[in-house]
Design an enzyme around this catalytic site. Structure first.
Site, mmCIF file in Angstrom:
data_model
loop_
_atom_site.group_PDB
_atom_site.id
_atom_site.type_symbol
_atom_site.label_atom_id
_atom_site.label_comp_id
_atom_site.label_asym_id
_atom_site.label_seq_id
_atom_site.Cartn_x
_atom_site.Cartn_y
_atom_site.Cartn_z
ATOM 1 N N GLU A 1 3.306 -7.147 8.118
ATOM 2 C CA GLU A 1 3.588 -5.713 7.938
ATOM 3 C C GLU A 1 4.501 -5.452 6.742
ATOM 4 O OE1 GLU A 1 2.021 -3.338 9.840
ATOM 5 O OE2 GLU A 1 0.957 -5.104 10.582
ATOM 6 N N PRO B 1 0.823 -1.219 0.000
ATOM 7 C CA PRO B 1 0.000 0.000 0.000
ATOM 8 C C PRO B 1 0.857 1.269 0.000
ATOM 9 C CG PRO B 1 -0.201 -1.196 2.096
ATOM 10 C CD PRO B 1 0.607 -2.051 1.181
HETATM 11 N N1 ADE Z 1 -0.995 -4.977 0.158
HETATM 12 C C1 ADE Z 1 -1.921 -4.576 1.052
HETATM 13 N N2 ADE Z 1 -2.669 -3.582 0.570
HETATM 14 C C2 ADE Z 1 -2.206 -3.337 -0.696
HETATM 15 C C3 ADE Z 1 -2.571 -2.426 -1.721
HETATM 16 N N3 ADE Z 1 -3.551 -1.526 -1.564
HETATM 17 N N4 ADE Z 1 -1.878 -2.458 -2.872
HETATM 18 C C4 ADE Z 1 -0.884 -3.343 -3.043
HETATM 19 N N5 ADE Z 1 -0.487 -4.222 -2.121
HETATM 20 C C5 ADE Z 1 -1.142 -4.225 -0.950
#
Ligand code: ADE
Length: 269
Positions: free
Chosen positions: A115, A88
């Site tokens: 994490e 993310p």
């Molecule tokens: N892993 C957890 N959330 C994610 C996201 N929004 N994009 C890519 N990998 C992730």
């Protein structure tokens, strides 16, 4: 194209056997290899995570299994793959990035749980290879496997010969070209009447020019409603006279810098 995925949940990638990606594999257009990260974790419990240095919640994926896994995958092929790390905190995954990645011969995906992966792994491979940290959106998932499914589908459908019709992605929302920066409008098929609802007359007119104009107007309607940021960022040179008329009807006009913004309240349908 070759795709490798290293994961602690190989079964999560089963959907890669289905539909468009599954068929591309069966036809030999895609060589997909899913690897279990735990095969490179050598203690009794095949441990892949540990507590974070500096404290804090959750666990961090250990560098050694990832290092061994990536060395082994990289050595198994010709040349150098692009490594795609779903996180993310990565750069946004866009249609533009999907097009760029679809032109590479070999991608290795490293979906993480917990994490995330010890930073040194990203640095180690980033020194030698093209490593992309990529986010599929502003929300946090439990792991990178679902993002891998999303990215692989977006990339695979762009490969030559994978979609039946080469024209199929020409009008995609976000596709480069005539409809750039506009969302696709509504579509209809038979029957001509369903539950008392008809089809817009223009679509039955056979008049290609009028149909193209109507589609573009509908694309403006939808984009103004759902993604006004796309119109605000668009290069106004992309808007012709008819586009400007439609935007004006929708309450949009050029500002002092020529870029478009809302000049009248939103028109409800
Ligand atoms: N892993 C957890 N959330 C994610 C996201 N929004 N994009 C890519 N990998 C992730």
């Amino acid at each position: 194209m070759r795709l490798d995925v290293v994961t602690i949940f190989p079964e999560y990638l089963e959907p890669l056997n289905v539909s468009l990606v599954g068929k591309a594999r069966a036809r030999g257009q895609l060589d997909v290899r899913v690897h279990d990260l735990r095969a490179w974790a050598h203690d009794k419990h095949n441990t892949v995570d540990d507590t974070p240095y500096g404290g804090g919640p959750g666990m961090v994926m250990k560098p050694e299994p990832w290092g061994e896994a990536l060395d082994s995958v990289i050595e198994s092929g010709e040349g150098q793959p692009v490594i795609v790390v779903p996180t993310p905190s990565g750069r946004p995954f866009t249609q533009e990035l999907a097009v760029e990645l679809s032109e590479k011969p070999w991608l290795v995906f490293t979906p993480a749980r917990y994490e995330g992966i010890d930073r040194r792994v990203i640095e180690e491979y980033g020194d030698r290879l093209d490593v992309r940290e990529v986010s599929i959106g502003d929300y946090v998932l439990a792991g990178g496997e679902a993002p891998v499914l999303v990215m692989v589908e977006a990339i695979a459908r762009l490969l030559p010969g994978v979609l039946g019709n080469a024209e199929s992605h020409r009008d995609d929302s976000f596709a480069p070209g005539a409809m750039a920066d506009l969302l696709e409008g509504p579509v209809y098929t038979k029957p001509p009447e369903w539950r008392g609802r008809g089809i817009p007359d223009v679509l039955l007119s056979g008049h290609h020019g009028k149909i193209a104009r109507w589609r573009r107007d509908e694309a403006f309607r939808r984009t103004v409603r759902n993604r006004p940021d796309l119109i605000e960022r668009a290069d106004p040179a992309a808007f012709d006279k008819k586009d400007r008329e439609m935007l004006s009807i929708l309450g949009w006009g050029p500002g002092p810098d020529g870029r478009f913004g809302r000049v009248a309240p939103d028109v409800e349908e």
